[in-house]
Each structure stands twice: as structure tokens, then as C-alpha cells.
Write an enzyme that holds these catalytic residues in place. Structure first.
Site, short mmCIF file in Angstrom:
data_model
loop_
_atom_site.label_atom_id
_atom_site.label_comp_id
_atom_site.label_asym_id
_atom_site.label_seq_id
_atom_site.Cartn_x
_atom_site.Cartn_y
_atom_site.Cartn_z
N GLY A 13 0.71 -1.18 0.06
CA GLY A 13 -0.05 -0.12 -0.09
C GLY A 13 0.92 1.41 -0.06
O GLY A 13 0.48 2.09 0.71
N ARG A 16 -0.24 5.74 -1.81
CA ARG A 16 -0.92 6.85 -0.95
C ARG A 16 -0.56 7.00 0.45
O ARG A 16 -0.09 5.88 1.00
CB ARG A 16 -2.30 6.68 -1.34
CG ARG A 16 -2.94 6.63 -2.73
CD ARG A 16 -4.31 6.76 -2.80
NE ARG A 16 -4.74 5.13 -2.70
CZ ARG A 16 -5.81 5.02 -1.91
NH1 ARG A 16 -6.52 5.82 -1.31
NH2 ARG A 16 -6.25 3.80 -2.06
N GLY A 55 16.71 11.37 -6.12
CA GLY A 55 18.08 10.59 -6.24
C GLY A 55 17.69 9.37 -5.84
O GLY A 55 18.92 8.44 -5.54
N ASN A 91 1.80 -2.41 5.36
CA ASN A 91 1.01 -1.27 5.48
C ASN A 91 -0.48 -1.07 4.90
O ASN A 91 -1.47 -0.44 5.44
CB ASN A 91 1.80 0.09 5.16
CG ASN A 91 0.77 1.38 4.76
OD1 ASN A 91 0.62 2.06 5.79
ND2 ASN A 91 0.41 1.58 3.54
N SER A 143 -3.20 0.48 14.32
CA SER A 143 -3.88 1.71 14.58
C SER A 143 -4.06 2.02 16.22
O SER A 143 -4.21 0.94 16.84
CB SER A 143 -5.37 1.81 13.90
OG SER A 143 -6.05 2.87 14.28
N ASN A 150 -13.10 1.89 19.41
CA ASN A 150 -13.67 3.00 18.90
C ASN A 150 -15.15 2.71 18.63
O ASN A 150 -15.32 1.67 17.78
CB ASN A 150 -13.04 3.69 17.94
CG ASN A 150 -13.79 5.17 17.46
OD1 ASN A 150 -14.11 5.80 18.54
ND2 ASN A 150 -13.43 5.77 16.22
N TYR A 156 -12.53 -3.04 12.24
CA TYR A 156 -11.30 -2.58 11.81
C TYR A 156 -10.53 -2.67 13.03
O TYR A 156 -9.41 -3.05 13.05
CB TYR A 156 -11.77 -1.09 11.52
CG TYR A 156 -10.37 -0.37 11.11
CD1 TYR A 156 -9.66 -0.69 10.09
CD2 TYR A 156 -10.07 0.45 11.87
CE1 TYR A 156 -8.51 0.12 9.81
CE2 TYR A 156 -8.99 1.26 11.86
CZ TYR A 156 -8.16 1.04 10.75
OH TYR A 156 -6.84 1.77 10.41
N ALA A 157 -11.01 -2.24 14.25
CA ALA A 157 -10.16 -2.21 15.56
C ALA A 157 -9.62 -3.74 15.77
O ALA A 157 -8.65 -4.03 16.33
CB ALA A 157 -10.64 -1.78 16.70
N LYS A 160 -6.87 -4.52 13.67
CA LYS A 160 -5.59 -3.63 13.87
C LYS A 160 -4.99 -4.34 15.21
O LYS A 160 -3.74 -4.19 15.57
CB LYS A 160 -5.89 -2.46 13.98
CG LYS A 160 -6.20 -1.60 12.81
CD LYS A 160 -4.98 -1.84 11.70
CE LYS A 160 -5.22 -1.35 10.37
NZ LYS A 160 -4.10 -1.60 9.43
N ILE A 189 -4.36 10.36 10.90
CA ILE A 189 -3.39 11.02 10.15
C ILE A 189 -4.02 11.64 9.01
O ILE A 189 -5.17 10.70 8.52
CB ILE A 189 -2.42 9.85 9.72
CG1 ILE A 189 -1.73 9.04 10.81
CG2 ILE A 189 -1.28 10.38 8.85
CD1 ILE A 189 -0.85 10.04 11.86
P1 NAP Z 1 -5.29 5.09 2.34
O1 NAP Z 1 -4.69 6.59 1.95
O2 NAP Z 1 -6.57 4.50 2.20
O3 NAP Z 1 -4.17 4.35 1.39
C1 NAP Z 1 -4.23 2.59 1.51
C2 NAP Z 1 -3.28 1.97 0.61
O4 NAP Z 1 -3.52 0.65 0.86
C3 NAP Z 1 -3.32 2.39 -0.68
O5 NAP Z 1 -1.79 2.60 -1.11
C4 NAP Z 1 -4.09 1.12 -1.19
O6 NAP Z 1 -3.37 1.04 -2.68
C5 NAP Z 1 -3.55 0.12 -0.54
N1 NAP Z 1 -4.29 -1.21 -0.43
C6 NAP Z 1 -5.58 -1.24 -0.02
N2 NAP Z 1 -5.90 -2.48 0.04
C7 NAP Z 1 -4.95 -3.01 -0.63
C8 NAP Z 1 -4.83 -4.69 -0.97
N3 NAP Z 1 -5.67 -5.46 -0.79
N4 NAP Z 1 -3.41 -4.94 -1.41
C9 NAP Z 1 -2.55 -4.08 -1.68
N5 NAP Z 1 -2.79 -2.63 -1.27
C10 NAP Z 1 -4.06 -2.39 -0.99
O7 NAP Z 1 -4.84 4.61 3.92
P2 NAP Z 1 -3.78 5.29 4.85
O8 NAP Z 1 -4.57 6.36 5.71
O9 NAP Z 1 -2.57 5.80 4.21
O10 NAP Z 1 -3.91 4.10 5.84
C11 NAP Z 1 -2.33 3.28 5.58
C12 NAP Z 1 -2.24 2.00 6.88
O11 NAP Z 1 -2.35 2.84 7.94
C13 NAP Z 1 -3.73 1.33 6.99
O12 NAP Z 1 -3.33 0.14 7.09
C14 NAP Z 1 -4.57 1.91 7.80
O13 NAP Z 1 -5.49 1.04 8.56
C15 NAP Z 1 -3.53 2.59 8.93
N6 NAP Z 1 -4.07 3.75 9.68
C16 NAP Z 1 -4.55 4.78 9.05
C17 NAP Z 1 -4.73 5.87 9.97
C18 NAP Z 1 -5.19 7.24 9.35
O14 NAP Z 1 -5.47 7.96 10.12
N7 NAP Z 1 -4.85 7.55 8.05
C19 NAP Z 1 -4.55 5.72 11.35
C20 NAP Z 1 -4.25 4.48 11.79
C21 NAP Z 1 -3.87 3.40 10.94
P3 NAP Z 1 -4.31 1.60 -3.90
O15 NAP Z 1 -4.01 3.11 -3.95
O16 NAP Z 1 -3.60 0.56 -5.27
O17 NAP Z 1 -5.79 1.46 -3.75
#
Ligand code: NAP
Length: 248
Positions: A13, A16, A55, A91, A143, A150, A156-157, A160, A189
Site C-alpha cells: 500500500g 498513497r 536521487g 501497511n 492503529s 472506537n 477494523y479495530a 488492527k 493521520i
Molecule cells: P489510504 O490513504 O486509504 O491508502 C491505503 C493504501 O493501501 C493504498 O496504497 C492502497 O492501494 C493500499 N491497499 C488497500 N488495499 C490493498 C490490498 N488489498 N492490497 C494492496 N494494497 C492495498 O490509507 P492510509 O490512511 O494511508 O492508511 C494506511 C495504513 O495505516 C492502513 O493500514 C490503515 O489502517 C492504517 N492507519 C491509518 C490511519 C489514518 O488516520 N489514516 C490511522 C491508523 C492506522 P491503492 O492505491 O492501489 O488502492
């Protein structure tokens, strides 16, 4: 500090949000970074391009972490091409929110397939590759809600929290091979995943965060780069919270 020259890192992942920030932080420290995505090939190419323009070294690997044969094939080809794997940042994750009473079986399956089974398949293949060289770093992205819970995020929790239990076990299994296994547990985040919050939800959330702001993906990426480094060699089985003090 925290140099990763000569290391090869896979970030699932990585196209993004937090994953992208991990890719950039690891590449800045000298690692060759393999950027995984499932649907966002264009975004993943953008990450590779940005790293190369600065680079650094990067490569692409499109696969669904929940599709075990595809993950196995991707690991085989990345190991053939790069010859080693030193760091895995597991991730990739999805969020499906909903109260327990409205939880659908399909949502549960989808969440556990991606967030838990996908992460563990990657960890299994990564540790296998790290065993012979007797060195490696596995980092799971959990998370804050995996620890504090929550309302509306039971499933989801649970996924994680599962990663924290898994990391503690894998850390024990692989300590004798000099492979460390840790968790980074972000708070809220600013990424696509949290972009759906309205102003009222956001204001309520900020009251729960002692540092008074949401986090930046970069701040999670830096934590991962630290855990991936030689300087973190004596840290294993731990959870590093990057949450502004939301859960301590
Ligand atoms: P995001 O912006 O929604 O990005 C999710 C990423 O995961 C994308 O790169 C997506 O790829 C990839 N992905 C989803 N399903 C996949 C699969 N089956 N196989 C391969 N790649 C997959 O999420 P984020 O906020 O950056 O979160 C990243 C991680 O941090 C997650 O595990 C999330 O649970 C955790 N997290 C996030 C937060 C927060 O506040 N944002 C807080 C705590 C934990 P594509 O671009 O190809 O769809």
C-alpha cells in the site's frame, strides 16, 4: 543517522497516504523501495518517479495482499530481481466502519482478508527471505483504535489489534535469526482514509488529541524508517505509537 544504504524495502500500500510517506522516508535514507499498490498504479508510479527525481531508487509491484498466489508470485519476482529483502512495511489496509449490530459478514471477511491475512502472508514470505541472511525488519501498521477501541469501528479495530498480537509472536519466533518485528500504531493521520470526516467530527476528535492536531503521514513514515534502521536493532515486539498523545 538511520542510513539504509544497500537495503531493499517493500512497502505494501505504498501508493498513497501513510504508505507513500514510508516509501519516501525509507528511500531518503538510502533504501531501494518497492512500492506496492492494488488499484492505484498511476499513484504508485508517481511515488516511484518522485523518489527517483530525488536521487533515490524505487520499483513497482502491483498485487492484492489478500490474493495469496499473487503475493507469492510477487515475492518470487522481487527476490529474483533485487536479490534480497531487508525490510517489510505491512501497511496496506482498508477501513470499513459500522456498529457491531449492523456488521455484515462480507465486510468482516474483506477487512480480515486485507488487514490481517494479507499482512501475515507478506510477513511469512518476508521472514522466509530474511532467515538465511539472519537480518531483517518487519513493521506492521496498526492503529490507535486497535488499542483503545472506537464506537463504530469494532471490526477494523479487531484487525488492527490482531497485528499487535501477531507482531509479538513473530518477534519471539524470529529473534534468534536477528529479525525484529514491531508495530507502528498511528493516531488520526490526514490521508484519503480519514478525508470523509466533517467539521463537527473533526472538532470532536481534536478534543481527544493532547497535541491538538491530526498527524502527518510523514510523521509515521519517519517512525518506520527508524524501526527499519540498524539503530533500532535492539527493539522488537514493541508498538510505537504515533498519535499525538491520544492513547498513552
Ligand atoms: P489510504 O490513504 O486509504 O491508502 C491505503 C493504501 O493501501 C493504498 O496504497 C492502497 O492501494 C493500499 N491497499 C488497500 N488495499 C490493498 C490490498 N488489498 N492490497 C494492496 N494494497 C492495498 O490509507 P492510509 O490512511 O494511508 O492508511 C494506511 C495504513 O495505516 C492502513 O493500514 C490503515 O489502517 C492504517 N492507519 C491509518 C490511519 C489514518 O488516520 N489514516 C490511522 C491508523 C492506522 P491503492 O492505491 O492501489 O488502492
Amino acid at each position: 543517522m538511520f542510513r539504509l544504504d544497500g537495503k531493499v524495502a517493500l512497502v505494501t500500500g505504498g501508493s498513497r497516504g501513510i504508505g507513500r510517506a514510508c516509501c519516501e522516508a525509507l528511500a531518503e535514507q538510502g533504501a531501494t523501495v518497492i512500492v506496492n499498490y492494488v488499484r492505484g498504479e498511476d499513484k504508485a508510479r508517481e511515488v516511484v518517479g518522485a523518489i527517483e527525481r530525488s536521487g533515490g531508487k524505487a520499483d513497482l509491484a502491483g498485487f492484492d495482499v489478500a490474493d495469496t498466489p499473487a503475493v507469492e508470485a510477487a515475492f518470487q519476482s522481487l527476490l529474483e530481481k533485487h536479490g534480497r529483502l531487508d525490510v517489510l512495511v505491512a501497511n496496506a489496509g482498508i477501513a470499513v466502519d459500522g456498529l457491531l449490530l449492523r456488521l455484515k459478514d462480507d465486510d468482516l471477511t474483506r477487512l480480515f482478508d486485507t488487514n490481517v491475512r494479507g499482512a501475515l502472508t507478506c510477513a511469512r514470505l518476508a521472514t522466509k527471505a530474511m532467515m538465511k541472511p539472519r537480518t531483517g525488519r518487519v513493521i506492521f501498521v496498526s492503529s490507535v483504535v486497535g488499542e483503545m477501541g472506537n464506537v463504530g469501528q469494532t471490526a477494523y479495530a479487531a484487525t488492527k489489534a490482531a497485528l499487535i498480537g501477531a507482531a509479538r509472536s513473530i518477534a519471539r519466533e524470529f529473534a534468534s535469526r536477528n529479525i525484529t518485528v514491531n508495530v507502528v500504531a498511528p493516531g488520526y493521520i490526514d490521508t484519503d482514509m480519514t478525508s470523509g470526516m466533517n467539521d463537527a467530527m473533526r472538532a470532536k476528535l481534536l478534543e481527544l488529541i493532547p497535541l491538538g492536531r491530526t498527524g502527518r503521514a510523514r510523521e509515521v513514515g519517519t517512525a518506520c524508517a527508524f524501526l527499519a534502521s540498524d539503530e533500532a536493532a535492539y527493539i522488537t515486539g514493541q508498538t510505537l505509537r504515533v498519535n499525538g498523545g491520544m492513547y498513552v
